[in-house]
Design a protein around this motif. Sequence first.
Motif, short mmCIF file in Angstrom:
data_model
loop_
_atom_site.label_atom_id
_atom_site.label_comp_id
_atom_site.label_asym_id
_atom_site.label_seq_id
_atom_site.Cartn_x
_atom_site.Cartn_y
_atom_site.Cartn_z
N THR A 357 34.23 40.34 28.11
CA THR A 357 34.20 40.00 29.53
C THR A 357 35.44 40.46 30.30
O THR A 357 35.44 40.49 31.53
CB THR A 357 34.08 38.47 29.71
N GLY A 358 36.51 40.78 29.55
CA GLY A 358 37.76 41.15 30.21
C GLY A 358 38.51 39.96 30.78
O GLY A 358 39.48 40.13 31.52
N GLU A 359 38.09 38.73 30.42
CA GLU A 359 38.73 37.52 30.93
C GLU A 359 39.79 37.00 29.96
O GLU A 359 39.71 37.25 28.74
CB GLU A 359 37.69 36.43 31.17
N ILE A 360 40.78 36.30 30.48
CA ILE A 360 41.81 35.67 29.65
C ILE A 360 41.29 34.31 29.22
O ILE A 360 40.98 33.46 30.06
CB ILE A 360 43.14 35.52 30.41
N ARG A 361 41.16 34.10 27.93
CA ARG A 361 40.51 32.91 27.40
C ARG A 361 41.43 32.11 26.48
O ARG A 361 42.33 32.65 25.83
CB ARG A 361 39.24 33.30 26.63
N PHE A 362 41.17 30.81 26.42
CA PHE A 362 41.89 29.89 25.55
C PHE A 362 41.26 29.88 24.17
O PHE A 362 40.03 29.87 24.03
CB PHE A 362 41.82 28.48 26.18
N ASP A 363 42.11 29.87 23.12
CA ASP A 363 41.64 29.79 21.74
C ASP A 363 42.14 28.49 21.13
O ASP A 363 43.32 28.35 20.81
CB ASP A 363 42.16 30.99 20.94
N ARG A 364 41.25 27.53 20.99
CA ARG A 364 41.61 26.20 20.50
C ARG A 364 42.20 26.25 19.10
O ARG A 364 43.08 25.44 18.75
CB ARG A 364 40.38 25.29 20.53
N THR A 365 41.75 27.19 18.27
CA THR A 365 42.24 27.26 16.89
C THR A 365 43.72 27.63 16.83
O THR A 365 44.37 27.43 15.80
CB THR A 365 41.44 28.28 16.06
N GLN A 366 44.25 28.17 17.92
CA GLN A 366 45.65 28.61 17.93
C GLN A 366 46.56 27.68 18.75
O GLN A 366 47.71 28.02 19.01
CB GLN A 366 45.74 30.03 18.51
N TYR A 367 46.03 26.52 19.15
CA TYR A 367 46.79 25.60 20.00
C TYR A 367 47.17 24.38 19.19
O TYR A 367 46.31 23.74 18.57
CB TYR A 367 45.94 25.20 21.21
N HIS A 368 48.46 24.01 19.17
CA HIS A 368 48.95 23.00 18.23
C HIS A 368 49.54 21.76 18.89
O HIS A 368 50.19 20.96 18.21
CB HIS A 368 49.98 23.64 17.30
N ASP A 369 49.33 21.58 20.17
CA ASP A 369 49.75 20.33 20.82
C ASP A 369 48.61 19.33 20.68
O ASP A 369 47.61 19.39 21.41
CB ASP A 369 50.07 20.59 22.30
N LYS A 370 48.74 18.41 19.73
CA LYS A 370 47.64 17.47 19.46
C LYS A 370 47.30 16.64 20.69
O LYS A 370 46.12 16.36 20.95
CB LYS A 370 48.02 16.56 18.29
N LYS A 371 48.34 16.23 21.43
CA LYS A 371 48.08 15.47 22.65
C LYS A 371 47.46 16.35 23.74
O LYS A 371 46.85 15.85 24.68
CB LYS A 371 49.38 14.84 23.17
N GLY A 372 47.64 17.64 23.60
CA GLY A 372 47.11 18.57 24.60
C GLY A 372 45.62 18.82 24.50
O GLY A 372 45.02 19.37 25.43
N ILE A 373 45.02 18.44 23.37
CA ILE A 373 43.57 18.64 23.20
C ILE A 373 42.86 17.33 22.85
O ILE A 373 41.66 17.32 22.57
CB ILE A 373 43.27 19.68 22.11
N GLU A 374 43.60 16.23 22.90
CA GLU A 374 43.05 14.95 22.47
C GLU A 374 42.00 14.44 23.46
O GLU A 374 42.25 14.34 24.66
CB GLU A 374 44.18 13.93 22.34
N ASN A 375 40.82 14.12 22.93
CA ASN A 375 39.77 13.52 23.77
C ASN A 375 40.15 12.10 24.14
O ASN A 375 40.92 11.44 23.45
CB ASN A 375 38.43 13.52 23.03
N ASN A 376 39.61 11.63 25.25
CA ASN A 376 39.90 10.28 25.72
C ASN A 376 38.75 9.38 25.27
O ASN A 376 37.75 9.19 25.98
CB ASN A 376 40.03 10.27 27.24
N ARG A 377 38.90 8.82 24.08
CA ARG A 377 37.82 8.02 23.50
C ARG A 377 37.58 6.75 24.30
O ARG A 377 36.44 6.30 24.43
CB ARG A 377 38.17 7.67 22.05
N ARG A 378 38.66 6.17 24.84
CA ARG A 378 38.51 4.94 25.62
C ARG A 378 37.56 5.14 26.79
O ARG A 378 36.75 4.28 27.12
CB ARG A 378 39.87 4.50 26.16
#
Length: 428
Positions: A357-378
């Motif tokens: 697509t030529g777009e700049i995309r996020f790769d979750r497998t390469q991101y290591h901030d646990k709080k940065g991807i944490e779902n809000n279960r509450r």
Amino acid sequence: MPDQERAILEILKALFDDIETRRRSTMVVAGSPGTGKTVVGISLIKTLRDIATARGVDEAEQGNAISDFFARGYPEMLRGMRVGMVVPQQSLRTSIAKVFDRAPGLDRTMVLTAYDVGRAEEPYDVLVVDEAHRLNHRANQSSGSLNHAFRQINERLFGTDSLEFTQLDWIRARSSHNILLLDAEQTVRPADLPPEVVGEVVGEAKASHLFFPLKTQMRVKAGADYIGFIKAVLAGGSPALPDLGEYDLRLIDDIGTLDALIRQRDREYGLSRLTAGYAWSWKSDPKKKGMKRIPLAERPYDIEIDGYRWRWNSADKDWITSPHALDEIGSIHTVQGYDLNYAGVIIGRDLRLDGATGEIRFDRTQYHDKKGIENNRRRGIVYTDHEIERYVKNIYAVLLTRGIRGTYVYVCDEALRDRLRALVVRSS
């Protein structure tokens, strides 16, 4: 700068009017990176304290707009008022506390966390909130004790622990007048205030004529054109490189060259540091069990690129001026809100160019901030890659706008590096 001076004057006028008429108020000071939001906040508190003690105006300053507030009536209005500055980020809070220690009429006890405000026995009259977009909503906090405190404060202030209450609600409940310094595009984690909350408070401020925009660049010598260019690039556009004047923007192809350049600039100008997105895990985290007993030189390395190795920031308070900073790499959590003379920015593989697509995309497998991807279960919120991508691009926008004199960029994803080379033109 006239932009910041104008904002301070207009805020003071509105504040004194609200104090006099006993109206509660929420004001918003909004601006892109480097427009002086923190400077405005500190200057406001210093001016309020000086007016309260009728201190700070000499003959040379008599007759300017702000000196009028030292006249009879205004000092009496402020006398005895509780004033404070809330700083959500620990590292920046430590640095601002040092500024308050050195400034006559101020002291570090005036620099607060949102928890300090929520727990305070007495309410505040005026609270200035720096980086207000970094206040939290009801999300999993960094420790069990803070989760417990969040619930306790909600129950104390509102009688119930509703999931809708945020730290912004604490600020507004515990102060008659609050001044929020914010940039919605600098939210970097899902726990930060949601966009709809920020949008609502900005809308209220505009409707009440209590919205004060800052546009003049105080940090980046290349000005607003550079900020706009960076935002457009991260959004996936192909903007033309603006005239940056003497600003030194370079795409660096070799990581060793980047390290050497930053060291050279630090010798020449001081305060030049390497920073990176959170694309590497923090093996050397001093908070890990037993890590503090290991000498710093023997702790594991976190980041390795082409034979070069670094640790993440070993100091979580005022890292930029810490003894080992030049040999380490700073994360978003230690550099947001700070100025550097030269910033070396490593864009990790958490961002990549999508070849299809030529777009700049996020790769979750390469991101290591646990709080940065944490779902809000509450609250039953599951964050998609697209939603996290917004935070990650905000992180890189912040890192790429720290440098006053220049920014040097190294990109790990080869395809993305080629894309940026075509945009930046100058390369080494």
